[in-house]
Structure formats: C-alpha cells, structure tokens
Write a protein that holds these residues in place. Structure first.
Motif, PDB file in Angstrom:
ATOM      1  N   ALA A  50       0.826  -1.207   0.000  1.00 13.53           N
ATOM      2  CA  ALA A  50       0.000   0.000   0.000  1.00 13.53           C
ATOM      3  C   ALA A  50       0.859   1.255   0.000  1.00 13.53           C
ATOM      4  CB  ALA A  50      -0.930  -0.008   1.211  1.00 13.53           C
ATOM      5  N   PHE A  51       1.979   1.212   0.699  1.00 12.09           N
ATOM      6  CA  PHE A  51       2.880   2.362   0.780  1.00 12.09           C
ATOM      7  C   PHE A  51       3.423   2.717  -0.608  1.00 12.09           C
ATOM      8  CE2 PHE A  51       7.214   4.027   1.348  1.00 12.09           C
ATOM      9  CZ  PHE A  51       6.951   5.131   2.132  1.00 12.09           C
ATOM     10  N   LEU A  52       3.859   1.709  -1.364  1.00  9.66           N
ATOM     11  CA  LEU A  52       4.412   1.967  -2.694  1.00  9.66           C
ATOM     12  C   LEU A  52       3.316   2.322  -3.696  1.00  9.66           C
ATOM     13  CD1 LEU A  52       7.134  -0.821  -3.059  1.00  9.66           C
ATOM     14  CD2 LEU A  52       7.441   1.583  -2.466  1.00  9.66           C
ATOM     15  N   ALA A  53       2.220   1.571  -3.668  1.00 12.40           N
ATOM     16  CA  ALA A  53       1.168   1.806  -4.655  1.00 12.40           C
ATOM     17  C   ALA A  53       0.571   3.197  -4.516  1.00 12.40           C
ATOM     18  CB  ALA A  53       0.070   0.749  -4.503  1.00 12.40           C
ATOM     19  N   ALA A  54       0.453   3.693  -3.303  1.00 10.46           N
ATOM     20  CA  ALA A  54      -0.189   4.991  -3.077  1.00 10.46           C
ATOM     21  C   ALA A  54       0.525   6.105  -3.822  1.00 10.46           C
ATOM     22  CB  ALA A  54      -0.236   5.284  -1.578  1.00 10.46           C
ATOM     23  N   ILE A  55       1.834   6.198  -3.675  1.00 11.42           N
ATOM     24  CA  ILE A  55       2.555   7.314  -4.297  1.00 11.42           C
ATOM     25  C   ILE A  55       2.713   7.099  -5.797  1.00 11.42           C
ATOM     26  CG2 ILE A  55       4.811   6.306  -3.766  1.00 11.42           C
ATOM     27  CD1 ILE A  55       3.834  10.055  -3.847  1.00 11.42           C
TER      28      ILE A  55
ATOM     29  N   PHE B 268      -3.055  10.470   1.736  1.00  7.66           N
ATOM     30  CA  PHE B 268      -1.904  11.300   2.112  1.00  7.66           C
ATOM     31  C   PHE B 268      -1.045  11.612   0.885  1.00  7.66           C
ATOM     32  CE2 PHE B 268       2.481  11.753   3.643  1.00  7.66           C
ATOM     33  CZ  PHE B 268       2.307  12.848   4.483  1.00  7.66           C
ATOM     34  N   ALA B 269      -0.860  10.642  -0.001  1.00  6.47           N
ATOM     35  CA  ALA B 269      -0.081  10.886  -1.219  1.00  6.47           C
ATOM     36  C   ALA B 269      -0.732  11.952  -2.090  1.00  6.47           C
ATOM     37  CB  ALA B 269       0.086   9.582  -1.998  1.00  6.47           C
ATOM     38  N   VAL B 270      -2.064  11.942  -2.166  1.00  2.35           N
ATOM     39  CA  VAL B 270      -2.780  12.964  -2.930  1.00  2.35           C
ATOM     40  C   VAL B 270      -2.529  14.351  -2.340  1.00  2.35           C
ATOM     41  CG1 VAL B 270      -5.092  13.816  -3.517  1.00  2.35           C
ATOM     42  CG2 VAL B 270      -4.540  11.388  -3.794  1.00  2.35           C
ATOM     43  N   LEU B 271      -2.529  14.447  -1.024  1.00  2.00           N
ATOM     44  CA  LEU B 271      -2.242  15.727  -0.372  1.00  2.00           C
ATOM     45  C   LEU B 271      -0.830  16.204  -0.696  1.00  2.00           C
ATOM     46  CD1 LEU B 271      -2.801  18.010   1.647  1.00  2.00           C
ATOM     47  CD2 LEU B 271      -2.146  16.431   3.482  1.00  2.00           C
ATOM     48  N   VAL B 272       0.136  15.313  -0.621  1.00  2.00           N
ATOM     49  CA  VAL B 272       1.524  15.677  -0.899  1.00  2.00           C
ATOM     50  C   VAL B 272       1.681  16.170  -2.339  1.00  2.00           C
ATOM     51  CG1 VAL B 272       3.836  14.723  -1.206  1.00  2.00           C
ATOM     52  CG2 VAL B 272       2.544  14.208   0.857  1.00  2.00           C
TER      53      VAL B 272
ATOM     54  N   LEU C  12       8.814  14.397  -0.611  1.00  2.20           N
ATOM     55  CA  LEU C  12       7.974  14.829   0.512  1.00  2.20           C
ATOM     56  C   LEU C  12       7.215  13.650   1.120  1.00  2.20           C
ATOM     57  CD1 LEU C  12       6.501  18.179  -0.871  1.00  2.20           C
ATOM     58  CD2 LEU C  12       8.317  17.895   0.813  1.00  2.20           C
ATOM     59  N   TYR C  13       6.771  12.739   0.276  1.00  4.06           N
ATOM     60  CA  TYR C  13       6.060  11.542   0.748  1.00  4.06           C
ATOM     61  C   TYR C  13       6.965  10.706   1.656  1.00  4.06           C
ATOM     62  CZ  TYR C  13       3.285   7.221   0.378  1.00  4.06           C
ATOM     63  OH  TYR C  13       2.552   6.092   0.643  1.00  4.06           O
ATOM     64  N   LEU C  14       8.196  10.500   1.221  1.00  2.72           N
ATOM     65  CA  LEU C  14       9.152   9.752   2.043  1.00  2.72           C
ATOM     66  C   LEU C  14       9.567  10.549   3.274  1.00  2.72           C
ATOM     67  CD1 LEU C  14      11.460   8.262  -0.742  1.00  2.72           C
ATOM     68  CD2 LEU C  14       9.660   7.091   0.530  1.00  2.72           C
ATOM     69  N   LEU C  15       9.690  11.853   3.105  1.00  2.31           N
ATOM     70  CA  LEU C  15      10.131  12.700   4.215  1.00  2.31           C
ATOM     71  C   LEU C  15       9.209  12.565   5.411  1.00  2.31           C
ATOM     72  CD1 LEU C  15      12.015  14.992   5.267  1.00  2.31           C
ATOM     73  CD2 LEU C  15      10.372  16.607   4.321  1.00  2.31           C
ATOM     74  N   VAL C  16       7.920  12.646   5.170  1.00  8.17           N
ATOM     75  CA  VAL C  16       6.967  12.605   6.277  1.00  8.17           C
ATOM     76  C   VAL C  16       6.779  11.176   6.788  1.00  8.17           C
ATOM     77  CG1 VAL C  16       4.625  13.162   6.990  1.00  8.17           C
ATOM     78  CG2 VAL C  16       5.819  14.654   5.395  1.00  8.17           C
ATOM     79  N   ASN C  17       6.731  10.211   5.872  1.00 11.60           N
ATOM     80  CA  ASN C  17       6.438   8.833   6.260  1.00 11.60           C
ATOM     81  C   ASN C  17       7.616   8.113   6.894  1.00 11.60           C
ATOM     82  OD1 ASN C  17       3.696   7.846   5.706  1.00 11.60           O
ATOM     83  ND2 ASN C  17       4.090   8.575   3.635  1.00 11.60           N
TER      84      ASN C  17
END
Length: 622
Positions: A74-79, A163-167, A180-185
């Motif tokens: 899910a983490f990879l697919a989202a972004i 969250f990815a959509v927000l980023v 940014l996605y990796l930075l926060v997560n």
C-alpha cells in the motif's frame, strides 16, 4: 460552460482504462508476494509425506508476515498511482489540457482521486475472493482472517493514498512529490531517532527509547500500531486505525482546498506554493544535519561496546558534523528549487542560520542546560520504580522504601559520573585498567501523572571471581547498591512473582545428571505434577529463593562457579509462553528445602525410574 457534476464519468473511465498497466501490476504484486506463498503451503495439496503440522506452521508464519506486506504494498502503490494520475500537477501540457475542460476543479480533483482509489480497492477485493478457498481448506487460516486482511488492506490503502494525494498538491514535480512523501512517512521518524542519538550521547543517562512521535508519520504509525502479530487481530490497534481513517478524510479535504488555491501555471515548479519554498529549504537542512549526526552515532556505536557517551571531543565532533549536514541539505534543496547548480550565493544565509542552530543544540545537550540528567523525581510522585540490569528486570518496587532505594541508586549513578569527570588522566586510565566487567543499569520511574522517566547507565567495575567481591573503584558503590536492591525481599518477590504463583501455569522441571561419562549414565527429566506445584512452591521454592541466597541476582555478581556442596540436579521454571523465568543448581547448603522436597516426592513423580541418586558434582569431576 462548466458542468456542476462532482464526478465526470467519461474522465473516470478514460483514466482507469489509460492506466490499466498499474492495476495489473498491483494484482501481480499481490499474487507474487502474498497469494502464491500462501497457496504453496495448503496442506490439501502438499507433497506426500510432508509433515502436516509443519505445513500449517509455515503457512501461518507467511500469514503473519503478510501484515507488513500489506502495508509495504500500500505504501508503494499509493505514491506511484497518485503521481501517474495527477499528471496535470507536474506537466504544463497536461495542466493546459485539464484547464480547458468544461469541468470545475472540484470535479477534476474528485474524478482523479476516485480513478486511482477505486481500482486499487477493487484489486484487493479480487485478492480476497482468491483467498476464500484457502480459508475453507486451511486449518490454520479461516474466513475471519481473510476479513481481517481485507479490512486492514483497504484501510492502509485509503490512508496512504489520501496522504499521497495531499503531498502531490504541494509538489510541482514527481521527484519532489516522492521526496515529501518519504520525508513525512519515513524521514520524520529517522529524524526523531537521530535527535535521540545525539541527546543520549551527550546527556548522561538519557536512554534511546522507541520514537514517541511516530503518529506524525502515517506509514510508521501504522507499522507500529496496526499490524497483526498472529492469526488473530492481536497487534491491531483499532482506535489508531480508526483515527487515521478519519485523518485521511482530513487529508482529502485539505488536498481539495489546496487544489482550489493552486494555479495550473505552477505545474512543473518544484513547490507549487511560494511561501512553502523557504520552509522546504530549512527542513532539508535540518534533516541533513540530524541524519548525518545520527549516522555518525551509528558509526561510533559500531566501534564500541555498549552505549556511546561522549565528552567535549564528542560534542565538537557532533557540532562539525551537523554544520556540514545542514549546509549540504540547504544546498541540495536550493538546487532543486532553482533547478540549477549555481546557487552558492543564495544558500549561505540559510546555511549560517542552521549552522548556528546546530551548534546551540549540541551545546545545550553537552552542558545539559535543561537539567535533564540531574532530575530525580520525588518519592511521592512515583507510582512504581523498576530496576533492570543487562536487559533483565531485577526488581519492581512500589513501596515507599523501595522507591527511595531506587532514587538513591539513581543519585549514586550521577555521583559516579562526577567522580569520573574529576579524575586525572592517569587515575582514569588506572580505573579503566582495573575494571574487568561492565553492567548496564536501567532505572525507570513510572509517575502518578502518567509520565515515565528512564535513565540508562553503563557502570564499569572490578570483580574478583575467587572472593565473589566487587573491587573498590569509582563504580563499585553503584554496583553494590544495585545488587543489594535487586536481592532485597521486594526485589526477589517481584522478580519471581510469576514463578511463585501456583495458578500461573508455569512448568517446574528438575534435570538430573546421572553420570553421563558412565555406561549407565544419562540425563533424566522430572516434571512437578500440577497437583504438587503448590506444595513445591510453599515448601521448597519460596523458602530457598526468598530466604536463602539461591534467589539472588546472578546478573550483577557474575558466575561464581560450582559450589562444593552442589549436587547433580538443576531446577528450571518456564512460564506458559515458554520463557525461562528461573534456573538454579541444587545445593545441599544453598537450596536445602528443594533438595529435601525432591527426595521426598521423587518416587511419586517418577516411580518408574528407581532410586534417586543425588551426588556432589565433585564426584563426577573426579
């Protein structure tokens, strides 16, 4: 004229069909990492002769690991899906096309959002259907676990995708969006850990504990609180999962608000909102400083045994490393924002500010300006105090005298540090040479207001194995006090509380060595029957362990060798989960009650083994 519909069916179908390879890859990823390994261990189709129990255990092991696979996928697919379906945010050509459509921005946003989320969830539904035959045929996995998998997979995907959509609404390029996605997560937790590394290295006694602010990083928080640990829902914090689902709704609402404020002309810019650019620059510099300091700590820890605690030279090293990391972070961020390498004249002010902040942070830690290391909570503030030595809990203290003793031990550890800092180089070298061992002592104060204070100390000391005495030295008083506290009645009772409870389900086992070197010798195991556990605890175990030296802590006093009065028998106590609670050698002087109890009840426990033969260990050695 723009339509008022919130969802455009034509655009939705176009996006779903256009990016069909993503959904196929998503389905294949689930099949390869999850479905295929589980089905390969179905007992019904296992190879002939394969142990059924081992097959089920292997299947359950894969199932337990799958909770992390769910989160990782899910983490990879989202972004990945978000970046592809929001091309209008990153490409000027795509932004011009979407801007010319007779649709409101809300409709474009909602359609793009659902065109990515719905296929992801549909694939997970297909995987759940594929798992149903497995649930029907496997003794280890049932329909309830398939339901658990589907619920958590849908929740993880919804949270991380939102969250990815927000980023992506903030970023103007795919690279910045991923960063940014990796930075926060991920990096948010890494930065907190790096801060704890620096503080623990410079502030005496401060422990490195689990991250406390992982709730700010969605992926890290879900990994910590919302993955199952067995073939039940154990490990899933439904409250955290529910709150994060509500937060995901907030992510979507905030992303929609940003979408309304964002101009299409910013597609391709590293950051779509001008006020956020300096924030990103300073954030990158701070992350660079702390991550480089954390890496330095790990390198130092790899070359030393135990915890890393540094003096003035270490503080200087951290200051230099953090200044360098801050400069590199600011430089990298400015190059990304300017899309040029000629940025040196634009970064020196930001680098200077972060360099000064880094030096101040290191100085505050080294001089302990907040008084962290010297703080000792008052006895009336403490609900419970714990003593841990070398990773083993040696005592739990709730009485006023016990808590005061732990406070006194804490105070002695602080005084030890002052003694060491006050030594000359020659005396410090002599003390180091005299130290033959080191004990890690941890004191934990659980306060009545719900807070917790933990301090870790590595205390070197000299030890004489012949006399079993701690040699005089800077750390000797701390070690002796810790030993006396661990071996107090309250310490022993708390340490052996489970073993002393007849209803705890523990297993009490004698292992008798009957002369392995002799032809008729061997090892015999005698297990105390459930009906005699109460008698064993009251008549043998409790008197020997609490009133005699047999229950003393061996962590602090090392291995003292075999006593001349020891016999060829050992006692093992294991809790209902299979963990060793206690182990000691029978001794006619140190454990007389246990020896007498075994002699009295041996025949009733093991009538088929003949006479009991207890001999001094020295007889076998001879």
């Amino acid at each position: 004229m723009q339509t008022a519909s919130l969802l455009n069916g034509g655009l939705f179908k176009n996006l779903v069909k256009r990016f069909w390879p993503l959904w196929l890859i998503w389905l294949c990823a689930w099949f390869l990492t999850y479905v295929a390994p589980l089905y390969s261990f179905i007992p019904a189709v296992a190879e002939p002769g394969l142990d059924l129990v081992n097959t089920i255990d292997s299947q359950i092991s894969i199932w337990n690991m799958s909770s992390f696979i769910v989160l990782f996928n899910a983490f990879l697919a989202a972004i990945i899906v978000t970046v592809f379906l929001n091309e209008r945010l990153f490409s000027a050509k795509a932004a011009t096309f979407y801007g010319s459509l007779p649709m409101k921005r809300d409709a474009v946003f909602a359609t793009s959002y659902l065109a990515g989320l719905v296929p992801l969830l549909a694939v997970e539904g297909i995987v759940a259907i594929i798992l149903l035959p497995l649930a029907a045929t496997s003794p280890g996995i049932g329909f309830d676990m398939v339901g658990l998998w589907l619920v958590t997979a849908v929740a993880f995907t919804f949270i991380l995708y939102s969250f990815a959509v927000l980023v992506c609404q903030i970023a103007g390029t795919p690279a910045v969006a991923v960063f940014l996605y990796l930075l926060v997560n991920v990096l948010a937790v890494c930065v907190e850990v790096a801060i704890r590394f620096v503080v623990s290295a410079l502030v005496w006694g401060v422990a490195i504990v689990e991250p406390q602010f992982d709730w700010l990083a969605p992926a890290a928080c879900l990994a910590h609180h919302c993955v199952w640990v067995d073939t039940t829902s154990a490990g899933v914090n439904w409250t955290v999962l529910g709150l994060y689902c509500l937060a995901a709704v907030g992510f979507v609402a905030l992303a929609l608000w940003l979408c309304r404020k964002r101009g299409y002309e910013h597609a391709g810019d590293p950051i779509a909102f001008q006020p956020l650019r300096p924030i990103l620059k300073y954030l990158a510099g701070a992350c660079g400083a702390l991550l480089l300091a954390g890496f330095t700590y790990l390198m130092l820890m790899a070359t030393r045994e135990g915890a890393v605690h540094l003096g003035a030279a270490g503080a200087l090293l951290f200051a230099v490393v953090m200044v360098l990391g801050a400069a590199l972070g600011v430089l990298f961020a400015q190059m990304v924002l300017a899309r040029s390498t000629r940025v040196f004249k634009d970064v020196w002010k930001s680098a200077l500010v972060l360099s000064c902040a880094s030096v101040l942070f290191v100085g505050a830690c080294y001089f302990d300006v907040l008084g962290i290391s010297t703080h000792i909570p008052e006895t009336v503030e403490v609900e419970r105090a714990l003593l841990i030595c070398d990773g083993m809990q040696e005592g739990e203290f709730t009485s006023e005298s016990g808590i005061e003793s732990v406070r006194s031990l804490h105070r002695q550890a602080l005084e030890y540090r002052q003694q060491v800092e006050g030594l000359t180089d020659a005396d410090a070298m002599a003390a180091q040479d005299a130290a033959t061992s080191t004990t890690a002592i941890t004191v934990i104060f659980e306060l009545k207001n719900g807070d917790m204070m933990r301090r870790d100390y590595e205390i070197p000391f000299g030890y004489d194995p012949e006399t079993a005495k701690v040699l005089p030295g800077p750390g000797s008083e701390v070690i002796e006090s810790a030993g006396a506290l661990a071996n107090s009645e309250e310490g022993k009772r708390s340490r052996l509380a489970v073993a002393l409870d007849p209803e705890s389900g523990c297993t009490y086992t004698f292992t008798l060595g009957l002369g392995q070197d002799e032809p008729e010798g061997g090892e015999q195991t005698v297990i105390v029957s459930p009906g005699q556990v109460k008698s064993f605890i009251e008549d043998a175990f409790e008197p020997d362990m609490l009133e005699g030296p047999a229950g003393d802590s061996t962590v602090l006093w090392m291995w003292r060798g075999t006593s001349p009065t020891a016999v060829n028998a050992n006692m093992y106590i294991v809790d209902k989960d299979g963990r060793y609670l206690c182990e000691y050698q029978l001794d006619t002087e140190k454990t007389p009650h246990t020896v007498a109890w075994l002699k009295e009840h041996y025949q009733s426990l093991n009538s088929a083994h003949g006479e009991l033969e207890l001999k001094p260990i020295s007889d076998f050695a001879a």
